[in-house]
Scaffold this active site. Sequence first.
Site, PDB file in Angstrom:
ATOM      1  N   ARG A  74       0.858  -1.199   0.000  1.00 15.01           N
ATOM      2  CA  ARG A  74       0.000   0.000   0.000  1.00 15.01           C
ATOM      3  C   ARG A  74       0.887   1.240   0.000  1.00 15.01           C
ATOM      4  NH1 ARG A  74      -4.004   0.029   4.782  1.00 15.01           N
ATOM      5  NH2 ARG A  74      -5.140  -1.524   3.566  1.00 15.01           N
TER       6      ARG A  74
ATOM      7  N   ARG B  19      -1.974   6.584   9.597  1.00 13.04           N
ATOM      8  CA  ARG B  19      -2.180   6.028   8.248  1.00 13.04           C
ATOM      9  C   ARG B  19      -2.290   7.151   7.213  1.00 13.04           C
ATOM     10  NH1 ARG B  19      -4.023   0.724   8.047  1.00 13.04           N
ATOM     11  NH2 ARG B  19      -3.170  -0.429   9.809  1.00 13.04           N
TER      12      ARG B  19
ATOM     13  N   LYS C 184      -3.760   1.140  14.725  1.00 11.50           N
ATOM     14  CA  LYS C 184      -3.741   2.108  13.624  1.00 11.50           C
ATOM     15  C   LYS C 184      -4.371   3.429  14.078  1.00 11.50           C
ATOM     16  CE  LYS C 184      -6.360  -0.589  10.959  1.00 11.50           C
ATOM     17  NZ  LYS C 184      -7.330  -1.128   9.997  1.00 11.50           N
TER      18      LYS C 184
ATOM     19  N   LYS D  80      -6.072   7.083  12.294  1.00 14.01           N
ATOM     20  CA  LYS D  80      -6.481   7.659  11.007  1.00 14.01           C
ATOM     21  C   LYS D  80      -6.914   9.112  11.156  1.00 14.01           C
ATOM     22  CE  LYS D  80      -7.797   3.270   9.020  1.00 14.01           C
ATOM     23  NZ  LYS D  80      -8.875   2.465   8.431  1.00 14.01           N
TER      24      LYS D  80
ATOM     25  N   CYS E 198     -15.325  -2.958  -0.985  1.00 16.04           N
ATOM     26  CA  CYS E 198     -13.934  -3.190  -0.551  1.00 16.04           C
ATOM     27  C   CYS E 198     -13.318  -4.322  -1.372  1.00 16.04           C
ATOM     28  CB  CYS E 198     -13.896  -3.534   0.937  1.00 16.04           C
ATOM     29  SG  CYS E 198     -14.496  -5.185   1.289  1.00 16.04           S
TER      30      CYS E 198
ATOM     31  N   CYS F 297      -7.956 -10.452   0.490  1.00 18.45           N
ATOM     32  CA  CYS F 297      -8.039 -10.014   1.888  1.00 18.45           C
ATOM     33  C   CYS F 297      -8.141 -11.209   2.833  1.00 18.45           C
ATOM     34  CB  CYS F 297      -9.248  -9.102   2.086  1.00 18.45           C
ATOM     35  SG  CYS F 297      -9.402  -8.631   3.821  1.00 18.45           S
TER      36      CYS F 297
ATOM     37  N   CYS G  19     -16.673  -7.964   5.285  1.00 20.07           N
ATOM     38  CA  CYS G  19     -16.689  -8.270   6.730  1.00 20.07           C
ATOM     39  C   CYS G  19     -17.000  -6.974   7.473  1.00 20.07           C
ATOM     40  CB  CYS G  19     -15.349  -8.872   7.164  1.00 20.07           C
ATOM     41  SG  CYS G  19     -14.066  -7.653   7.521  1.00 20.07           S
TER      42      CYS G  19
ATOM     43  N   CYS H 265     -14.310  -1.438   5.582  1.00 17.24           N
ATOM     44  CA  CYS H 265     -13.235  -0.742   4.867  1.00 17.24           C
ATOM     45  C   CYS H 265     -13.710   0.271   3.832  1.00 17.24           C
ATOM     46  CB  CYS H 265     -12.291  -1.745   4.232  1.00 17.24           C
ATOM     47  SG  CYS H 265     -11.304  -2.621   5.468  1.00 17.24           S
TER      48      CYS H 265
HETATM   49 FE1  SRM Z   1      -9.261  -1.702   5.829  1.00 17.87          FE
HETATM   50  C1  SRM Z   1      -7.835  -4.347   7.359  1.00 17.87           C
HETATM   51  C2  SRM Z   1      -8.399  -2.977   2.925  1.00 17.87           C
HETATM   52  C3  SRM Z   1      -9.923   1.276   4.505  1.00 17.87           C
HETATM   53  C4  SRM Z   1     -11.024  -0.830   8.701  1.00 17.87           C
HETATM   54  N1  SRM Z   1      -8.256  -3.372   5.325  1.00 17.87           N
HETATM   55  C5  SRM Z   1      -7.715  -4.317   6.143  1.00 17.87           C
HETATM   56  C6  SRM Z   1      -6.837  -5.298   5.331  1.00 17.87           C
HETATM   57  C7  SRM Z   1      -5.440  -4.789   5.348  1.00 17.87           C
HETATM   58  C8  SRM Z   1      -6.947  -6.771   5.753  1.00 17.87           C
HETATM   59  C9  SRM Z   1      -5.945  -7.315   6.747  1.00 17.87           C
HETATM   60  O1  SRM Z   1      -5.735  -6.713   7.814  1.00 17.87           O
HETATM   61  O2  SRM Z   1      -5.386  -8.366   6.464  1.00 17.87           O
HETATM   62  C10 SRM Z   1      -7.493  -5.131   3.928  1.00 17.87           C
HETATM   63  C11 SRM Z   1      -6.605  -5.457   2.736  1.00 17.87           C
HETATM   64  C12 SRM Z   1      -7.410  -6.043   1.618  1.00 17.87           C
HETATM   65  C13 SRM Z   1      -6.666  -6.275   0.374  1.00 17.87           C
HETATM   66  O3  SRM Z   1      -6.487  -7.454  -0.018  1.00 17.87           O
HETATM   67  O4  SRM Z   1      -6.250  -5.337  -0.289  1.00 17.87           O
HETATM   68  C14 SRM Z   1      -8.068  -3.737   4.035  1.00 17.87           C
HETATM   69  N2  SRM Z   1      -9.072  -0.968   4.078  1.00 17.87           N
HETATM   70  C15 SRM Z   1      -8.798  -1.662   2.948  1.00 17.87           C
HETATM   71  C16 SRM Z   1      -8.984  -0.820   1.714  1.00 17.87           C
HETATM   72  C17 SRM Z   1      -8.017  -1.159   0.581  1.00 17.87           C
HETATM   73  C18 SRM Z   1     -10.441  -0.953   1.252  1.00 17.87           C
HETATM   74  C19 SRM Z   1     -10.750  -0.584  -0.184  1.00 17.87           C
HETATM   75  O5  SRM Z   1     -11.280  -1.465  -0.849  1.00 17.87           O
HETATM   76  O6  SRM Z   1     -10.489   0.547  -0.590  1.00 17.87           O
HETATM   77  C20 SRM Z   1      -8.815   0.577   2.331  1.00 17.87           C
HETATM   78  C21 SRM Z   1      -7.380   1.008   2.359  1.00 17.87           C
HETATM   79  C22 SRM Z   1      -7.178   2.224   3.166  1.00 17.87           C
HETATM   80  C23 SRM Z   1      -5.865   2.932   2.959  1.00 17.87           C
HETATM   81  O7  SRM Z   1      -5.581   3.291   1.819  1.00 17.87           O
HETATM   82  O8  SRM Z   1      -5.176   3.179   3.960  1.00 17.87           O
HETATM   83  C24 SRM Z   1      -9.299   0.314   3.749  1.00 17.87           C
HETATM   84  N3  SRM Z   1     -10.237  -0.049   6.524  1.00 17.87           N
HETATM   85  C25 SRM Z   1     -10.497   1.048   5.748  1.00 17.87           C
HETATM   86  C26 SRM Z   1     -11.471   1.878   6.373  1.00 17.87           C
HETATM   87  C27 SRM Z   1     -12.050   3.156   5.812  1.00 17.87           C
HETATM   88  C28 SRM Z   1     -11.230   4.346   6.152  1.00 17.87           C
HETATM   89  O9  SRM Z   1     -10.161   4.230   6.737  1.00 17.87           O
HETATM   90  O10 SRM Z   1     -11.663   5.449   5.817  1.00 17.87           O
HETATM   91  C29 SRM Z   1     -11.815   1.266   7.578  1.00 17.87           C
HETATM   92  C30 SRM Z   1     -12.918   1.733   8.572  1.00 17.87           C
HETATM   93  C31 SRM Z   1     -12.504   2.894   9.376  1.00 17.87           C
HETATM   94  C32 SRM Z   1     -11.806   2.455  10.609  1.00 17.87           C
HETATM   95  O11 SRM Z   1     -10.612   2.173  10.548  1.00 17.87           O
HETATM   96  O12 SRM Z   1     -12.470   2.357  11.641  1.00 17.87           O
HETATM   97  C33 SRM Z   1     -11.015   0.069   7.661  1.00 17.87           C
HETATM   98  N4  SRM Z   1      -9.392  -2.442   7.784  1.00 17.87           N
HETATM   99  C34 SRM Z   1     -10.208  -1.958   8.772  1.00 17.87           C
HETATM  100  C35 SRM Z   1     -10.092  -2.812   9.928  1.00 17.87           C
HETATM  101  C36 SRM Z   1     -10.845  -2.630  11.261  1.00 17.87           C
HETATM  102  C37 SRM Z   1     -10.094  -1.704  12.142  1.00 17.87           C
HETATM  103  C38 SRM Z   1     -10.724  -1.487  13.493  1.00 17.87           C
HETATM  104  O13 SRM Z   1     -10.018  -1.020  14.370  1.00 17.87           O
HETATM  105  O14 SRM Z   1     -11.885  -1.718  13.693  1.00 17.87           O
HETATM  106  C39 SRM Z   1      -9.175  -3.832   9.583  1.00 17.87           C
HETATM  107  C40 SRM Z   1      -8.697  -4.992  10.478  1.00 17.87           C
HETATM  108  C41 SRM Z   1      -7.687  -4.596  11.478  1.00 17.87           C
HETATM  109  O15 SRM Z   1      -7.147  -3.502  11.488  1.00 17.87           O
HETATM  110  O16 SRM Z   1      -7.403  -5.440  12.308  1.00 17.87           O
HETATM  111  C42 SRM Z   1      -8.770  -3.576   8.224  1.00 17.87           C
HETATM  112 FE1  SF4 Z   2     -11.132  -7.179   3.969  1.00 13.81          FE
HETATM  113 FE2  SF4 Z   2     -13.161  -6.793   5.610  1.00 13.81          FE
HETATM  114 FE3  SF4 Z   2     -11.699  -4.744   4.837  1.00 13.81          FE
HETATM  115 FE4  SF4 Z   2     -13.288  -5.872   3.106  1.00 13.81          FE
HETATM  116  S1  SF4 Z   2     -13.969  -4.853   4.977  1.00 13.81           S
HETATM  117  S2  SF4 Z   2     -11.132  -5.333   2.729  1.00 13.81           S
HETATM  118  S3  SF4 Z   2     -13.232  -7.988   3.719  1.00 13.81           S
HETATM  119  S4  SF4 Z   2     -10.995  -6.399   6.071  1.00 13.81           S
END
Ligand code: SRM
Ligand code: SF4
Length: 567
Positions: A70, A139, A202, A204, A424, A430, A469, A473
């Site tokens: 990323r 981030r 993390k 943000k 997502c 993922c 899930c 995201c």
């Molecule tokens: Fe996310 C984890 C993809 C924005 C909440 N997210 C992941 C991972 C890295 C899976 C992993 O941990 O193994 C995913 C990678 C998938 C892949 O194969 O590419 C993933 N998140 C994404 C992206 C690519 C979604 C998309 O389709 O665009 C976004 C990349 C963001 C970036 O460029 O930095 C992405 N993730 C978000 C957002 C939205 C935002 O930030 O505005 C959220 C919700 C906001 C938040 O953080 O509360 C989000 N991602 C999570 C979480 C839950 C975090 C939590 O504390 O609740 C995880 C899991 C974790 O961190 O343990 C996670």
């Molecule tokens: Fe993966 Fe869940 Fe984030 Fe979708 S919402 S990219 S399934 S961690």
Amino acid sequence: MPPSIEEIKTQSRHLRGCLYEEVYRSHDPGTSEASRQLLKFFGMYQQDDRDQRRRHLAEKIPLDYSFMVRIALAGGHLSADQYLALDTLANDVGSATIRLTSRQAVQLHGVRKGALAPLVQRLHQSAMTSLAGCGDVERNIMSCPVPDGDGIRDQTAALAKTLARHLKPRTSAYIELFVDGEKVFDVREAEPLYGPSYLPRKFKTGFAVWGDNCTDVYSQDLGLVAYPPIAGAIPRFAVLVGGGLGHSHGASRTHPVLAKPLASVPSHQLLAVVEAIITVQRDYGNRSDRRYARMKYLIEEWGLSRFREEVERRAGFRFGPPPLLRWTDPDDHLGWHPDDSGKGFLGLYIPQGRIADSVSAPVKQGLRQVVERYGPQLRITPQQNLLLVGLRSQDKEAVMQILHRHGLDSSDRRTPLERSGMACVALPTCGLALTDAERVFPAVLEQIRRDWCALGLADTPLIVRMTGCPNNCVRSELAEIGFVGAGPQKYHIYLGGNRAGTRLAQKYRERVALEDLAPTVRPLLVQYAQNRRKGQGFGDWAADNGMAALKDGLTVAGTGVSVDRPR
Ligand code: SRM
Ligand code: SF4
């Protein structure tokens, strides 16, 4: 007992651990758990093809590991040369696709371990980095991608870049390991902001400009809203804290939270306030259970007053009260936007943020041609779309033609519903996905679009988002309709977020089969079309009625009309 993530971080000598041995010396395609955790700080996620996992396990052959990398781009800004470098890298070392993310970053998937160092070196040559793309640090910082000729948006975008640079980890491990290829034993550097164990989780930050919440500031740990939106005025910032949307189906105390207004600060004091907030989370955030380690839980535990007092103490001054913020319906920034100088920007709808080539739509090649020939700046929107900035008005038609020939429709041909839809990544890359999102979303959206248009609502916005899930995201639980993966081909349906992104959606149905998603919401769309008040969005209508009434098929509040009971 394997070491905890806290132990891995603390013992890593500023993120070095055994990475040198595992990245350079080992022939294993994957790495140990400890290295996997450390690599995240460098924007690298070890993954395997989930479509193939079961077969590999059944046949007892090793999983086919590769990495998602990323690249953090504050505010989603990219120069033409940087974009071209990413395009080439995606072909050379990735899966030949570029994935624009919901936080305005870029992801390359399918990178083999041996290609990580060459990839970072080439990023470095183009002044890009994957450092802090992931991990327990700040981030990618978001800001509105729209250029406004040094107005308040450009000023906040510049601040986002400055802040992003300032908040990067100071460790030189990233450069040593991936650019210089060196093993360093004696580490003397300091991590003044993060310390030896970095943050509990993390963190943000997102900027917005008063009135336009395109970055979903209420979902951020730290939301910074520039106001007043008056030309020439030096902006102040409304500070919002403690947002976060992820939760776990299995952990009932985890939940999404909207950020709360904390303060108003002038721009010259912003950095001090941001640092104070981050260090409070660093020192008091939960380090024993990662499920409750985001700052939202600290603020819930302490209450906002205690949190504010501690941040003020560290910043060294008292904060002004936060202003009452007002938001209009968000602009998706798509289509052609000319300015007064004979130039303009073109907002392109990129379905699910995936820039790829297929036989019928070689979109990636088309974009490359445009960027090579016309050299625009590029900006990724928080809805996974792309702006081409600084195009001459006289070139616009030729650009559109190239894109059209390569299968990228003009955004004007898309309904608002399509333009705002997000899904997502989910399967197959993922590791946390419970089910599909990006791959199945277009078909679900198309069914809903047809129903929506058949009801005469083609021009009415409707925000639909899908995640594989409950990590949320693409911020599905802020959408008017959110589909949230609950198991293989099963989704919870959430309703009632609003277009301004200031209200959480509520759960309407559980574990609905993929093929039943559109049919389940259809009766509600019909009722909405018949009974909405003038200007009332679908999300507002659903929230005004309340999930209990909608679930039970009761009379819609104030309308005297019965809602069909969904299947
Ligand atoms: Fe996310 C984890 C993809 C924005 C909440 N997210 C992941 C991972 C890295 C899976 C992993 O941990 O193994 C995913 C990678 C998938 C892949 O194969 O590419 C993933 N998140 C994404 C992206 C690519 C979604 C998309 O389709 O665009 C976004 C990349 C963001 C970036 O460029 O930095 C992405 N993730 C978000 C957002 C939205 C935002 O930030 O505005 C959220 C919700 C906001 C938040 O953080 O509360 C989000 N991602 C999570 C979480 C839950 C975090 C939590 O504390 O609740 C995880 C899991 C974790 O961190 O343990 C996670
Ligand atoms: Fe993966 Fe869940 Fe984030 Fe979708 S919402 S990219 S399934 S961690």
